[in-house]
Design a protein around this motif. Sequence first.
Motif, PDB file in Angstrom:
ATOM      1  N   ARG A  77     -21.498  22.273  30.066  1.00 23.80           N
ATOM      2  CA  ARG A  77     -22.562  21.872  30.995  1.00 23.80           C
ATOM      3  C   ARG A  77     -22.729  20.359  30.964  1.00 23.80           C
ATOM      4  N   PHE A  78     -22.799  19.768  32.143  1.00 22.23           N
ATOM      5  CA  PHE A  78     -23.104  18.352  32.251  1.00 22.23           C
ATOM      6  C   PHE A  78     -24.574  18.202  32.596  1.00 22.23           C
ATOM      7  N   LEU A  79     -25.249  17.329  31.890  1.00 20.12           N
ATOM      8  CA  LEU A  79     -26.604  16.930  32.254  1.00 20.12           C
ATOM      9  C   LEU A  79     -26.593  15.401  32.354  1.00 20.12           C
ATOM     10  N   MET A  80     -26.240  14.911  33.526  1.00 22.38           N
ATOM     11  CA  MET A  80     -26.048  13.489  33.721  1.00 22.38           C
ATOM     12  C   MET A  80     -27.362  12.842  34.085  1.00 22.38           C
ATOM     13  N   LEU A 127     -32.543  29.393  29.867  1.00 19.80           N
ATOM     14  CA  LEU A 127     -33.883  28.866  29.612  1.00 19.80           C
ATOM     15  C   LEU A 127     -33.812  27.431  29.101  1.00 19.80           C
ATOM     16  N   ARG A 128     -32.800  27.143  28.289  1.00 20.55           N
ATOM     17  CA  ARG A 128     -32.648  25.799  27.745  1.00 20.55           C
ATOM     18  C   ARG A 128     -32.343  24.795  28.863  1.00 20.55           C
ATOM     19  N   VAL A 129     -31.507  25.198  29.801  1.00 23.02           N
ATOM     20  CA  VAL A 129     -31.178  24.320  30.925  1.00 23.02           C
ATOM     21  C   VAL A 129     -32.407  24.073  31.784  1.00 23.02           C
ATOM     22  N   ALA A 130     -33.171  25.136  32.081  1.00 22.38           N
ATOM     23  CA  ALA A 130     -34.381  24.977  32.902  1.00 22.38           C
ATOM     24  C   ALA A 130     -35.381  24.055  32.220  1.00 22.38           C
ATOM     25  N   GLY A 131     -35.516  24.179  30.900  1.00 23.05           N
ATOM     26  CA  GLY A 131     -36.438  23.311  30.180  1.00 23.05           C
ATOM     27  C   GLY A 131     -35.983  21.869  30.175  1.00 23.05           C
ATOM     28  N   ALA A 132     -34.678  21.643  29.994  1.00 23.80           N
ATOM     29  CA  ALA A 132     -34.167  20.273  29.988  1.00 23.80           C
ATOM     30  C   ALA A 132     -34.320  19.620  31.349  1.00 23.80           C
ATOM     31  N   ALA A 133     -34.089  20.385  32.410  1.00 23.84           N
ATOM     32  CA  ALA A 133     -34.230  19.824  33.753  1.00 23.84           C
ATOM     33  C   ALA A 133     -35.695  19.562  34.087  1.00 23.84           C
ATOM     34  N   ALA A 134     -36.597  20.440  33.620  1.00 23.54           N
ATOM     35  CA  ALA A 134     -38.020  20.246  33.899  1.00 23.54           C
ATOM     36  C   ALA A 134     -38.552  18.994  33.227  1.00 23.54           C
ATOM     37  N   GLU A 169     -29.849  29.493  36.969  1.00 18.53           N
ATOM     38  CA  GLU A 169     -30.353  28.236  36.402  1.00 18.53           C
ATOM     39  C   GLU A 169     -30.945  27.338  37.490  1.00 18.53           C
ATOM     40  N   ALA A 170     -30.225  27.224  38.607  1.00 18.08           N
ATOM     41  CA  ALA A 170     -30.742  26.407  39.704  1.00 18.08           C
ATOM     42  C   ALA A 170     -32.020  27.000  40.277  1.00 18.08           C
ATOM     43  N   GLY A 171     -32.063  28.336  40.397  1.00 20.04           N
ATOM     44  CA  GLY A 171     -33.274  28.978  40.895  1.00 20.04           C
ATOM     45  C   GLY A 171     -34.466  28.747  39.989  1.00 20.04           C
ATOM     46  N   MET A 172     -34.252  28.765  38.683  1.00 25.65           N
ATOM     47  CA  MET A 172     -35.337  28.494  37.743  1.00 25.65           C
ATOM     48  C   MET A 172     -35.855  27.073  37.899  1.00 25.65           C
ATOM     49  N   ILE A 173     -34.956  26.118  38.084  1.00 27.58           N
ATOM     50  CA  ILE A 173     -35.371  24.726  38.259  1.00 27.58           C
ATOM     51  C   ILE A 173     -36.164  24.577  39.555  1.00 27.58           C
ATOM     52  N   ILE A 174     -35.659  25.204  40.642  1.00 26.91           N
ATOM     53  CA  ILE A 174     -36.360  25.123  41.927  1.00 26.91           C
ATOM     54  C   ILE A 174     -37.746  25.727  41.815  1.00 26.91           C
ATOM     55  N   ALA A 175     -37.844  26.923  41.198  1.00 26.86           N
ATOM     56  CA  ALA A 175     -39.130  27.603  41.092  1.00 26.86           C
ATOM     57  C   ALA A 175     -40.132  26.768  40.303  1.00 26.86           C
ATOM     58  N   ARG A 176     -39.688  26.128  39.236  1.00 24.49           N
ATOM     59  CA  ARG A 176     -40.605  25.319  38.430  1.00 24.49           C
ATOM     60  C   ARG A 176     -41.040  24.064  39.179  1.00 24.49           C
ATOM     61  N   GLN A 177     -40.133  23.447  39.897  1.00 26.79           N
ATOM     62  CA  GLN A 177     -40.501  22.255  40.660  1.00 26.79           C
ATOM     63  C   GLN A 177     -41.519  22.590  41.747  1.00 26.79           C
ATOM     64  N   LEU A 178     -41.340  23.727  42.417  1.00 29.27           N
ATOM     65  CA  LEU A 178     -42.283  24.135  43.453  1.00 29.27           C
ATOM     66  C   LEU A 178     -43.632  24.498  42.853  1.00 29.27           C
ATOM     67  N   ALA A 179     -43.626  25.252  41.748  1.00 30.77           N
ATOM     68  CA  ALA A 179     -44.884  25.684  41.141  1.00 30.77           C
ATOM     69  C   ALA A 179     -45.662  24.501  40.582  1.00 30.77           C
ATOM     70  N   PRO A 188     -35.646  15.790  38.442  1.00 35.69           N
ATOM     71  CA  PRO A 188     -34.392  16.255  37.840  1.00 35.69           C
ATOM     72  C   PRO A 188     -33.193  15.840  38.682  1.00 35.69           C
ATOM     73  N   ARG A 189     -32.217  15.218  38.041  1.00 33.51           N
ATOM     74  CA  ARG A 189     -30.942  14.877  38.691  1.00 33.51           C
ATOM     75  C   ARG A 189     -29.857  15.317  37.725  1.00 33.51           C
ATOM     76  N   VAL A 190     -29.349  16.529  37.924  1.00 36.11           N
ATOM     77  CA  VAL A 190     -28.474  17.148  36.930  1.00 36.11           C
ATOM     78  C   VAL A 190     -27.245  17.743  37.596  1.00 36.11           C
ATOM     79  N   LEU A 191     -26.197  17.870  36.803  1.00 39.79           N
ATOM     80  CA  LEU A 191     -24.981  18.571  37.194  1.00 39.79           C
ATOM     81  C   LEU A 191     -24.797  19.742  36.238  1.00 39.79           C
ATOM     82  N   LEU A 192     -24.801  20.963  36.751  1.00 35.92           N
ATOM     83  CA  LEU A 192     -24.627  22.169  35.947  1.00 35.92           C
ATOM     84  C   LEU A 192     -23.196  22.643  36.090  1.00 35.92           C
ATOM     85  N   ALA A 193     -22.481  22.751  34.962  1.00 29.92           N
ATOM     86  CA  ALA A 193     -21.079  23.158  34.987  1.00 29.92           C
ATOM     87  C   ALA A 193     -20.898  24.338  34.050  1.00 29.92           C
TER      88      ALA A 193
END
Length: 395
Positions: A391-394, A150-157, A177-187, A162-167
Amino acid sequence: MFVPGQRWISTAEPELGLGTVLRVEGRGVQVLFAKAGVLRPYAIDSAPLVRAEFRAGQRVAGKGVAFLVERVEVKDDLLIYRGEGRELHEGQLDDEQSVSQADERLTGGRTDPVSHFELRLEGLQRRADARRSPTWGLGAARIGLVPHQLRVAGAAAARRPPRVLLADEVGLGKTIEAGMIIARQLAAGRASRVLVLLPDTLVYQWFVELLRRFNLSFAIYDEERCEALEQSGDDSNPFEDEQMVIADFGFLQASAKRAQQLLDAPWDLLVVDEAHHLEWTPEAASPRYTLVEQLAAKTPGVILLTATPSSSAAAAISPACACSTRSATTTWTPTWPKPIASSRCRASPIGCSTAKPWTPSSSPICRPCSPATMPCSPAWPTPPRPPTRARFLMR
């Protein structure tokens, strides 16, 4: 209420023009919209119709004449417009009149009930409140509430785009995590066209996870599908036939034509799994790296996924960092963090230390920490063991 020959306007479909009542039977009425060639049946009690009534001072047209209305008469529940020595029965009016402008509707008294306005206002307020919720787009997802995901999805949102690297270590939920980001971007409407690039062995795993957990129906692209779309007779780009696409690297590497078509198609969000296989050296780059680099340069949102990097994997992760940090709308220039007096390096979530001097690489690659290139505090004589999850968040 309804009389054959009367002219009415559909509030739900004003583009149909003026409609003419043809028949009234029981609790139903039939209205012909001759301009659009459409015959609509309505229930009398709930028909979304408003009477087309013109008032003095408005212009009407019909039977090849047009004039300003001076007075309106009513005969057998039908309107007769008179002005400038002419007259028109409402049944003689042209199907297209200047009835859609806001000022004309206001002066003509064609306004919706106040209750309709209040209902629409409440609906817009509720939607605005829902879109501000941190769970927007995730309310129906079949996932567990894992804090770090949830923290990753919130940071990417919070990053637009969003331009992130998840490690992460294997099994810690990078796909979720990627699915959550995709779903939020689409919604949220920030993305409508999404491309997922994967090794061949992961295609169906991703397809099932996105559909089962987020109800996102992606189209799997291969050579057979592209040929079928091209044989349908349409010369358009086959990758523009679907909004959400999954493709594997092998299929694209085997066909330069398909790779170019993929680059020509517009995308809002790019997702790449197994990013550590994007091989790069100062002398040459792999076809996968070149393809992802070109896509990342023109796509606003980029999500790269890889296993937890270690010092031995730094060379493989560095190109992925470069693709992730490069902006799609501005000229990218490499930046390196300055040395800091803390036990953890800003460039990496892995705390480490070294007594060797740190200097930026001459390559235009944003390199993460490694024992030979990181600005760290000399408080620790040796690098500690990396944690099990990183986790990288570049930017």
